[in-house]
Design a protein around this motif. Structure first.
Motif, PDB file in Angstrom:
ATOM      1  N   ARG A 192     -48.725  15.877 -37.105  1.00 31.44           N
ATOM      2  CA  ARG A 192     -47.578  16.792 -37.115  1.00 31.44           C
ATOM      3  C   ARG A 192     -46.328  15.979 -36.806  1.00 31.44           C
ATOM      4  O   ARG A 192     -46.400  14.786 -36.534  1.00 31.44           O
ATOM      5  CB  ARG A 192     -47.740  17.877 -36.039  1.00 31.44           C
ATOM      6  CG  ARG A 192     -48.884  18.831 -36.237  1.00 31.44           C
ATOM      7  CD  ARG A 192     -48.868  19.928 -35.188  1.00 31.44           C
ATOM      8  NE  ARG A 192     -49.356  19.476 -33.884  1.00 31.44           N
ATOM      9  CZ  ARG A 192     -48.620  19.414 -32.797  1.00 31.44           C
ATOM     10  NH1 ARG A 192     -47.359  19.763 -32.834  1.00 31.44           N
ATOM     11  NH2 ARG A 192     -49.138  19.015 -31.653  1.00 31.44           N
ATOM     12  N   MET A 193     -45.188  16.643 -36.792  1.00 31.13           N
ATOM     13  CA  MET A 193     -43.946  15.944 -36.495  1.00 31.13           C
ATOM     14  C   MET A 193     -43.587  16.018 -35.016  1.00 31.13           C
ATOM     15  O   MET A 193     -42.824  15.202 -34.524  1.00 31.13           O
ATOM     16  CB  MET A 193     -42.787  16.549 -37.292  1.00 31.13           C
ATOM     17  CG  MET A 193     -43.002  16.542 -38.781  1.00 31.13           C
ATOM     18  SD  MET A 193     -42.728  14.909 -39.436  1.00 31.13           S
ATOM     19  CE  MET A 193     -41.011  15.046 -39.857  1.00 31.13           C
ATOM     20  N   GLY A 194     -44.066  17.019 -34.285  1.00 29.92           N
ATOM     21  CA  GLY A 194     -43.574  17.233 -32.924  1.00 29.92           C
ATOM     22  C   GLY A 194     -42.230  17.929 -32.990  1.00 29.92           C
ATOM     23  O   GLY A 194     -41.782  18.343 -34.063  1.00 29.92           O
ATOM     24  N   PRO A 195     -41.551  18.085 -31.849  1.00 31.06           N
ATOM     25  CA  PRO A 195     -40.256  18.773 -31.864  1.00 31.06           C
ATOM     26  C   PRO A 195     -39.233  18.019 -32.707  1.00 31.06           C
ATOM     27  O   PRO A 195     -39.074  16.813 -32.551  1.00 31.06           O
ATOM     28  CB  PRO A 195     -39.845  18.803 -30.385  1.00 31.06           C
ATOM     29  CG  PRO A 195     -40.725  17.846 -29.704  1.00 31.06           C
ATOM     30  CD  PRO A 195     -41.952  17.688 -30.505  1.00 31.06           C
ATOM     31  N   MET A 196     -38.552  18.720 -33.615  1.00 27.02           N
ATOM     32  CA  MET A 196     -37.607  18.066 -34.523  1.00 27.02           C
ATOM     33  C   MET A 196     -36.234  18.731 -34.541  1.00 27.02           C
ATOM     34  O   MET A 196     -35.321  18.240 -35.187  1.00 27.02           O
ATOM     35  CB  MET A 196     -38.154  18.090 -35.966  1.00 27.02           C
ATOM     36  CG  MET A 196     -39.331  17.195 -36.222  1.00 27.02           C
ATOM     37  SD  MET A 196     -38.891  15.452 -36.081  1.00 27.02           S
ATOM     38  CE  MET A 196     -38.102  15.197 -37.652  1.00 27.02           C
ATOM     39  N   GLU A 197     -36.076  19.884 -33.857  1.00 25.52           N
ATOM     40  CA  GLU A 197     -34.885  20.694 -34.090  1.00 25.52           C
ATOM     41  C   GLU A 197     -33.670  20.221 -33.292  1.00 25.52           C
ATOM     42  O   GLU A 197     -32.575  20.127 -33.811  1.00 25.52           O
ATOM     43  CB  GLU A 197     -35.184  22.164 -33.734  1.00 25.52           C
ATOM     44  CG  GLU A 197     -36.163  22.831 -34.676  1.00 25.52           C
ATOM     45  CD  GLU A 197     -35.615  22.924 -36.083  1.00 25.52           C
ATOM     46  OE1 GLU A 197     -34.393  23.112 -36.222  1.00 25.52           O
ATOM     47  OE2 GLU A 197     -36.394  22.793 -37.041  1.00 25.52           O
ATOM     48  N   VAL A 198     -33.874  19.948 -31.973  1.00 23.75           N
ATOM     49  CA  VAL A 198     -32.732  19.683 -31.096  1.00 23.75           C
ATOM     50  C   VAL A 198     -32.369  18.204 -31.165  1.00 23.75           C
ATOM     51  O   VAL A 198     -33.100  17.363 -30.682  1.00 23.75           O
ATOM     52  CB  VAL A 198     -33.061  20.075 -29.640  1.00 23.75           C
ATOM     53  CG1 VAL A 198     -31.801  20.127 -28.812  1.00 23.75           C
ATOM     54  CG2 VAL A 198     -33.795  21.389 -29.592  1.00 23.75           C
ATOM     55  N   GLY A 199     -31.231  17.891 -31.761  1.00 24.59           N
ATOM     56  CA  GLY A 199     -30.814  16.505 -31.856  1.00 24.59           C
ATOM     57  C   GLY A 199     -31.600  15.768 -32.926  1.00 24.59           C
ATOM     58  O   GLY A 199     -32.577  16.283 -33.451  1.00 24.59           O
ATOM     59  N   PRO A 200     -31.215  14.518 -33.223  1.00 25.54           N
ATOM     60  CA  PRO A 200     -31.944  13.753 -34.237  1.00 25.54           C
ATOM     61  C   PRO A 200     -33.378  13.477 -33.784  1.00 25.54           C
ATOM     62  O   PRO A 200     -33.590  13.003 -32.664  1.00 25.54           O
ATOM     63  CB  PRO A 200     -31.123  12.465 -34.360  1.00 25.54           C
ATOM     64  CG  PRO A 200     -30.295  12.401 -33.120  1.00 25.54           C
ATOM     65  CD  PRO A 200     -30.060  13.807 -32.683  1.00 25.54           C
ATOM     66  N   TYR A 201     -34.345  13.795 -34.607  1.00 32.38           N
ATOM     67  CA  TYR A 201     -35.768  13.645 -34.299  1.00 32.38           C
ATOM     68  C   TYR A 201     -36.165  14.369 -33.015  1.00 32.38           C
ATOM     69  O   TYR A 201     -37.137  14.018 -32.368  1.00 32.38           O
ATOM     70  CB  TYR A 201     -36.172  12.172 -34.216  1.00 32.38           C
ATOM     71  CG  TYR A 201     -36.120  11.493 -35.544  1.00 32.38           C
ATOM     72  CD1 TYR A 201     -37.195  11.600 -36.430  1.00 32.38           C
ATOM     73  CD2 TYR A 201     -35.009  10.777 -35.950  1.00 32.38           C
ATOM     74  CE1 TYR A 201     -37.154  11.008 -37.672  1.00 32.38           C
ATOM     75  CE2 TYR A 201     -34.954  10.186 -37.191  1.00 32.38           C
ATOM     76  CZ  TYR A 201     -36.027  10.303 -38.058  1.00 32.38           C
ATOM     77  OH  TYR A 201     -35.983   9.734 -39.283  1.00 32.38           O
ATOM     78  N   GLY A 202     -35.381  15.357 -32.611  1.00 32.57           N
ATOM     79  CA  GLY A 202     -35.749  16.159 -31.452  1.00 32.57           C
ATOM     80  C   GLY A 202     -35.589  15.460 -30.123  1.00 32.57           C
ATOM     81  O   GLY A 202     -36.177  15.879 -29.122  1.00 32.57           O
TER      82      GLY A 202
END
Lengths: 355, 172
Positions: A42-52
């Motif tokens: 999976r990608m993991g958290p990606m929403e907040v800031g670049p690459y999460g």
């Protein structure tokens, strides 16, 4: 004046170490989710800031502004006290960890050791003592919540911590026998000069078994997968902190991660040579930069600690949770005999081949 | 400075010991006991016995008291009334102990002042080493006796827990 200055320096040191620990906790919350994500494709958290990468800040803000709920029928005093009792012992242990070479610098006419807050002569016992206090936060938090899931989580934790604390204590006896000191600074210094001098490999008796026992018991003591029985979400909702929310939950959360960092630091200092590089001396020293050679040592310490922290995530992604009777049987019937045998063999070896 | 610390630790120890028996909620009693253990450890630290202080916390606070709490929580005792009617016996024992303490104090007053504190061997060789040396030389016999008693207790616990093993195979 003298005392005031000393106090100020000590407080500055404590603030620096706390800052680094808290920063590491923040990094860990993101790193854990990222590593788990990658291991599970999976990608993991990606929403907040670049690459999460700003995710920890978002999480912190959320917990800070969340409503603080005390369940009806809970013991308000103990409910408030428990998170503090969990967090303080986890942070207080860092006082005796040597993060870098034990050089002393002169500042305002005082001898200051910049890389250890306090080099007390019973350093490792001090850490064990406060690690055992950390269990009170979990037990009392489970009891005070007035919820059956919390109570079961607290009870499990009590039994588990007692069982595995014993193994931690016995696993480090071998190292103490070889180094002849309880001070983490002296233990680390005894391992200088290349990775073959680290206690995990050093003659007369490599502490490899003690190392394995220590790492497994440390995972159990920090209530991490596969030993996270006190908070088993499939059975107990969230175990001892089911009823906690907001900042009090955050305290338990920070305490768990701070404990992970602490046991990783201890493992690095006891078995993997602490801040010593795997080769004699430091490269920066060879090329004539003695003044900043400590940087290399500190980096090595950080590398070792992060290796252990990665191991925690790796185990979480790999192993299923143990059943409770398996946990107890493993602790008492497998780990304890190994640790005891290691003490006997190390004592014999250390007697015939003193270092 | 030393006196301030001593009186602080002694005072807290006295108060929390009273609270352990006076509080109605057993969990609060256990907490008071925890505070007391910490201050006893503090007292050891002021005497330069750091090893004893750490062991005090590891063993008493870390293991034994957790076990107490475990039992209290497992039985879920909210407030136990059964043990609060022992006033006559407790009073008698208390009076006897108090008389003893007073007698001892009077004797020590009259006797020559306490043998001047021996030159401190602890700071010379390190606290932990000194305890080890003394335990395995001067006090070897009491040490072995204590370990024998502990062994007996261990065997007793195993026999109590494994009763069915001794009485042959029992039905599942």
């Amino acid at each position: 004046m003298e005392i005031g200055l000393r106090l100020a320096v000590s407080l500055a040191q404590i603030a620096a170490v706390m800052g680094v620990v808290m920063l590491t906790v923040m990094v860990l919350t993101l790193a854990e989710r990222k590593v788990l994500g990658w291991m599970q494709d999976r990608m993991g958290p990606m929403e907040v800031g670049p690459y999460g990468i700003l995710q920890p800040i978002a999480d912190g803000l959320k917990l800070f502004f969340k409503e603080d709920i005390v369940p009806a029928g809970a013991n308000k005093f103990l409910f408030t006290l428990a998170p503090i009792l969990a967090l303080v012992p986890a942070l207080i242990g860092f006082a005796v960890i040597p993060f870098g070479p034990s050089l002393t610098i002169e500042l305002f006419g005082m001898q200051i050791k910049p890389f250890v807050i306090s080099d007390i002569n019973i350093g490792i016992l001090y850490i064990l003592a406060f690690a055992s206090i950390g269990a009170y936060g979990i037990i009392l938090g489970g009891w005070a919540s007035n919820s059956k899931y919390s109570l079961l989580g607290g009870l499990r934790s009590a039994a588990q911590v007692i069982s595995y604390e014993l193994n931690v204590g016995l696993a480090i006896v071998g190292v103490i026998l070889l180094s002849g000191s309880l001070s983490l600074v002296k233990i680390t210094e005894a391992q200088a000069g290349g990775f073959w001098n680290w206690f995990i490999l050093s003659m007369p008796f490599p502490q490899i078994f003690a190392f394995v026992v220590y790492v497994i018991s440390a995972v159990a003591e920090t209530n991490r997968v596969p030993f996270d029985l006190p908070e088993a979400e499939s059975e107990l909702v969230a175990g001892f902190f089911t009823e906690y929310s907001g900042m009090r939950f955050a305290f338990f959360f920070i305490a768990e991660y701070a404990n992970m960092i602490l046991v990783s630091c201890v493992a690095a200092a006891l078995f993997l040579g602490g801040w010593n590089a795997p080769y004699p001396g430091t490269i920066l020293e060879y090329i004539g930069l003695e003044r900043i050679a400590w940087m290399e040592n500190v980096v090595w310490f950080a590398v070792k600690v992060y290796f252990f922290l990665f191991l925690f995530f790796w185990l979480r992604a790999t192993l299923p949770r143990l059943r409770y009777d398996q946990l107890m049987r493993f602790g008492w019937k497998v780990m304890l005999p190994i640790a005891l045998g290691n003490i006997v063999l190390t004592a014999i070896a250390a007697y015939f081949f003193p270092r | 400075m030393d006196h301030i610390f001593f009186f602080y630790f002694a005072g807290v120890i006295a108060v929390t010991s009273l609270l352990v028996v006076a509080l109605r909620n057993p969990v609060y009693s256990a907490l008071a006991l925890l505070i007391m253990f910490f201050h006893v450890a503090g007292l050891y630290v002021t005497l330069h016995a750091e090893f004893l202080a750490a062991v005090q916390i590891v063993v008493y606070a870390g293991a034994i008291l957790v076990l107490y709490l475990f039992v209290v929580m497992l039985l879920n005792v909210k407030a136990e009334e059964r043990y609060h009617d022992q006033l006559p016996v407790a009073g008698l024992l208390g009076v006897m102990l108090c008389t003893e303490v007073v007698l001892l104090l009077i004797q020590s007053r009259t006797a020559t002042s306490v043998s001047a504190a021996p030159a401190d061997p602890v700071t010379a060789a390190g606290n932990t080493e000194t305890i080890g040396e003394v335990l395995y030389s001067t006090y070897l016999f009491p040490f072995e006796v204590a370990s024998l008693i502990l062994l007996v207790a261990m065997i007793g616990a195993i026999i109590l827990a494994k009763k069915d093993l001794l009485e042959g195979p029992s039905e599942p």
